[in-house]
Design a protein around this motif. Structure first.
Motif, PDB file in Angstrom:
ATOM      1  N   CYS A  75       0.858  -1.183   0.000  1.00  0.00           N
ATOM      2  CA  CYS A  75       0.000   0.000   0.000  1.00  0.00           C
ATOM      3  C   CYS A  75       0.892   1.229   0.000  1.00  0.00           C
TER       4      CYS A  75
ATOM      5  N   HIS B 274       9.349   1.332  -3.813  1.00  0.00           N
ATOM      6  CA  HIS B 274       8.557   2.564  -3.647  1.00  0.00           C
ATOM      7  C   HIS B 274       9.451   3.708  -3.150  1.00  0.00           C
TER       8      HIS B 274
ATOM      9  N   HIS C 126      -3.076  -2.775  -7.848  1.00  0.00           N
ATOM     10  CA  HIS C 126      -1.726  -3.350  -7.862  1.00  0.00           C
ATOM     11  C   HIS C 126      -1.400  -4.101  -9.145  1.00  0.00           C
TER      12      HIS C 126
ATOM     13  N   HIS D 191      10.097  -4.855  -2.832  1.00  0.00           N
ATOM     14  CA  HIS D 191       9.008  -4.094  -3.454  1.00  0.00           C
ATOM     15  C   HIS D 191       8.804  -2.763  -2.719  1.00  0.00           C
TER      16      HIS D 191
END
Ligand SMILES: [Zn+2]
Length: 296
Positions: free
Chosen positions: A35, A182, A272, A178
């Protein structure tokens, strides 16, 4: 993965003993791997984020949370079993997380040079206050651009292996990589770019932008794995590792999660990417090892 006595990152905070505040419900979500709170927050406000994420969790989980009010008000959990202040983090998990984090620092410093500054990973338990509002286990791991930190309840690793049927150390490392992806997007200005696009987009268009952000982070995770080498220059990826990551990417695709939770698939609501898209992005990054193949 071949992890020995490599360096452990010091950009790590263990607040597991200080967290544990929550809605008092049980179970973890994990529907929202990666998220990215403020991107959604810009559309719905921070309270809306919590409603959205928990709403998604209830849809996607058989367990469900106790009483998510959505307002972000934290009430003390009565289920805490360890004395306050004492870490509940398993030492081997701590070692794994900090070594993977150290490898992300080495790789991204090499790839981006001085443009890379490390992120901090915060390990919490059940719930904690992040720079982007309340962090809840049910939200899954996430990156908060406001304080530039990754928030991870390591119980998510159990979710991966059990509920999502994606066991293995690289499945777990992929989750961390991952989120670091970000952070790279944050440093490279991609998050701002996405934010601006979303500010004048419809909801469906905004979701499509979010998907592109997530797929690039998956691709960056693959780039990291391809470049992660020990001090002797040997890859830390071993036979079967990449397949573990692909299984995880498949399990947490929006279409797969929606089909499991609600029986139908609503592409406009994807945030996603599909399982196939996530697998393709991870593979593209891994096969080339070059961040330039990870276009936003
Ligand atoms: Zn993400």
């Amino acid at each position: 993965m071949r992890l020995g006595d490599e360096r452990e990152s010091s950009n790590f905070e263990d607040v597991t003993g200080r967290s544990g505040m929550g809605f008092g419900g049980g179970g973890l979500g994990g529907g929202g791997l990666g998220c990215l709170l403020p991107l959604i927050a810009s559309r719905f406000g921070i309270g809306g984020v919590i409603v959205l994420v928990i709403g998604y969790f209830i849809l996607s989980s058989l367990g469900g949370l106790g009483g998510g009010s959505g307002g972000g008000s934290l009430v003390p959990s009565t289920q805490q079993s360890t004395p306050a202040g004492q870490s509940t983090l398993d030492p081997s998990t701590r070692r794994f997380v900090t070594q993977v984090l150290a490898y992300t620092e080495d790789v991204w410093s090499k790839l981006l040079g001085g443009r890379y500054t490390p992120t901090t990973l915060v390990a919490y338990s059940r719930a904690y206050q992040s720079g982007c509002g309340a962090a809840q286990s049910a939200m899954g791991p996430f990156y908060c651009p406001t304080d530039k930190k990754i928030y991870l309840d390591t119980a998510f690793f159990n979710e991966l292996s059990q509920r999502f049927q994606a066991p293995g150390d690289f499945a777990q490392a992929y989750v961390i990589a991952h989120e670091v992806g970000h952070h790279v997007q944050d440093l490279e200005g991609t998050l701002d770019q996405a934010h601006n696009l979303q500010a004048r987009a419809s909801e469906a268009e905004g979701n499509a932008v979010q998907v592109r952000v997530e797929l690039q982070a998956d691709c960056y995770a693959g780039v990291w794995a391809a470049n992660a080498k020990d001090p002797e220059g040997r890859p830390i990826m071993e036979q079967g590792d990449f397949e573990e990551g692909m299984r995880a990417a498949e399990a947490i695709g929006d279409d797969t999660l929606q089909r499991q939770s609600q029986g139908t698939v609503v592409p406009d609501s994807f945030t996603h990417g599909t399982s196939a898209q996530r697998m393709e992005a991870l593979q593209r990054g891994y096969k080339s090892g070059d961040p330039n193949v990870c276009k936003f």
